[in-house]
Each structure stands twice: as structure tokens, then as C-alpha cells.
Design an enzyme around this catalytic site. Structure first.
Site, PDB file in Angstrom:
ATOM      1  CB  CYS A 152       6.295  -0.372  -3.134  1.00 15.32           C
ATOM      2  SG  CYS A 152       4.753   0.571  -3.098  1.00 15.32           S
ATOM      3  CB  THR A 153       7.090   4.077  -1.239  1.00 17.87           C
ATOM      4  OG1 THR A 153       6.486   3.242  -0.247  1.00 17.87           O
ATOM      5  CG2 THR A 153       6.018   4.608  -2.168  1.00 17.87           C
TER       6      THR A 153
END
Length: 236
Positions: free
Chosen positions: A105-106
Site C-alpha cells: 500500500c502506501t
């Protein structure tokens, strides 16, 4: 492939992360043959995720052993780490010793803030994907992206796909397939809407509008990190 007895995997644990970004890969990694999996933060105090789950670190930046893989998950707490000197320096140090630098993800934005994505293909959650370009990366809209020793996963649930790909890279496909079968990872989602590629336009627009203030906040942190990189000259 590496000897199974040598695999040491470290996952960064930090306040307000998205727990599934960490616990999905952890479940896969912990099932790998003779793997040693470490949850790493500044202290050994319990760390609370963005949805309230408390998770206990097993190592600190100081006590962390030598790693073969480092994995950085994402979540709202990622923003605070974009200019956290201690965390970014730890990631830089470990990236120099590991065989694989990875994220979910981030978490890839944190890798970018550490200067590790320049000229590399990478992915993250769809809503923040294009922010990778600010950090010198080439954004790729795929569930798992590998560029040399860099493996990045897209949003949240892709962490399982990502981790199976990492296990395959370390141990071979057969080991990863065995883990997938033991976990009965055979997803059949009730709706075909888990990505902007397949979701209805109206749903994507509504979801994007709901998170737009937060995405703008994240974008500001990414731009700030990009400016710091250009001044400090950190790069892979």
C-alpha cells in the site's frame, strides 16, 4: 534462491498503520520454512493501528537483527513518517543490507521518502498511486510490481498476493503455492468492485470524493518529502 535457514524478515510497525497491510504479509511470511519474522518500531510498547488494533513490536531500531527482507506497510500513519528522520535513516540502513526491499500500500511512499524509489517501478493504493512520481518512481497500476530487488504491493488486501510473491522469490513457487493452499487463499469477493478498473464509475467517484481531503494531506506530505530529497540528495 536463498537457504531457508537464513531468511530474516522485518516488518515496520508504526502508529496508525493499516493493520492488514502488516498482518496479511505477516501471516504468509510466518508460514515460510524457517523464516524469522520481526515487527520493528522505535520502542517495544504496543502500537495501535488506525482501526484500534494494538500490536506488540518484537524488536526496536536498535535491537533489530540483520535482515534479508524489509517490508514497509502503509496506512494513515505513513504521513507522519515521511519526514521522520529516525525511521527514514533506519530504512536506508536496512535497505543496504537486505536482498529485497518491499512495501504494501502506501508504504511505498515511505520508501520513496527514504530515497529508494528513484527511477524504479512501484505501486501503492490506487488513490495515491500517482504520488509516487513526485518521489522519482514510475507508478504502475498493478497488484504486485517487481523492479529488481524492489517488490511493492498495491492497496491493503494485495498484501497477501504481495507476500506470496516475495516467498516465491525467496523459496520458489512450490513453497509459495503450499502456503497459499494451507491458508485456503482462494478469494471469491461478493462484489466485482475492488479496483477502479472494475468498479462502477459512480462508486469510484463517490469513494474518491470521500477521501479527497485526506489524499490532499498525503500529497502535501509527499511533496514535502520530494523537496527534502532534492536538497539532501538521497537516492538509491
Amino acid at each position: 534462491m536463498m537457504s531457508a535457514s537464513t531468511i530474516s524478515i522485518g516488518l515496520l510497525l508504526y502508529p496508525n498503520l493499516t493493520q492488514l497491510d502488516l498482518t496479511g504479509p505477516f501471516e504468509v511470511f510466518a508460514r515460510a520454512p524457517n523464516a524469522s519474522v520481526h515487527l520493528i518500531w522505535k520502542t517495544l510498547d504496543p502500537v495501535v493501528s488506525d482501526r484500534g488494533m494494538a500490536i506488540v513490536p518484537s524488536a526496536t531500531f536498535t535491537t533489530c537483527p540483520t535482515l534479508d527482507v524489509i517490508c514497509v506497510p502503509g496506512g494513515p500513519g505513513q504521513i507522519a513518517l515521511m519526514d521522520d528522520v529516525d525511521t527514514l535513516n533506519f530504512i536506508r540502513r536496512k535497505s543496504a543490507e537486505v536482498s529485497l526491499v518491499t512495501s504494501v500500500c502506501t508504504g511505498s511512499l515511505i520508501l520513496g521518502a527514504a530515497g529508494l524509489l528513484k527511477g524504479r517501478k512501484a505501486t501503492c493504493h490506487w488513490a495515491s498511486l500517482q504520488q509516487l512520481a513526485l518521489l522519482g518512481a514510475e507508478p504502475v497500476s498493478e497488484r504486485v510490481v517487481r523492479d529488481g530487488n524492489l517488490i511493492t504491493g498495491a492497496g491493503v488486501t494485495s498484501g497477501i498476493d504481495f507476500a506470496l510473491s516475495v516467498v516465491a522469490a525467496l523459496y520458489g513457487d512450490e513453497a509459495a503455492q503450499a502456503i497459499q493452499l494451507h491458508m485456503e487463499y482462494d478469494p471469491e469477493p461478493p462484489f466485482v468492485c475492488g479496483s477502479p478498473r472494475v468498479a462502477a464509475k459512480e462508486l469510484v467517484e463517490k469513494a474518491s470524493a470521500e477521501i479527497s481531503p485526506f489524499i490532499a494531506k498525503r500529497a502535501a506530505a509527499t511533496a514535502k518529502a520530494a523537496a527534502a530529497l532534492s536538497v539532501d540528495g538521497h537516492h538509491e
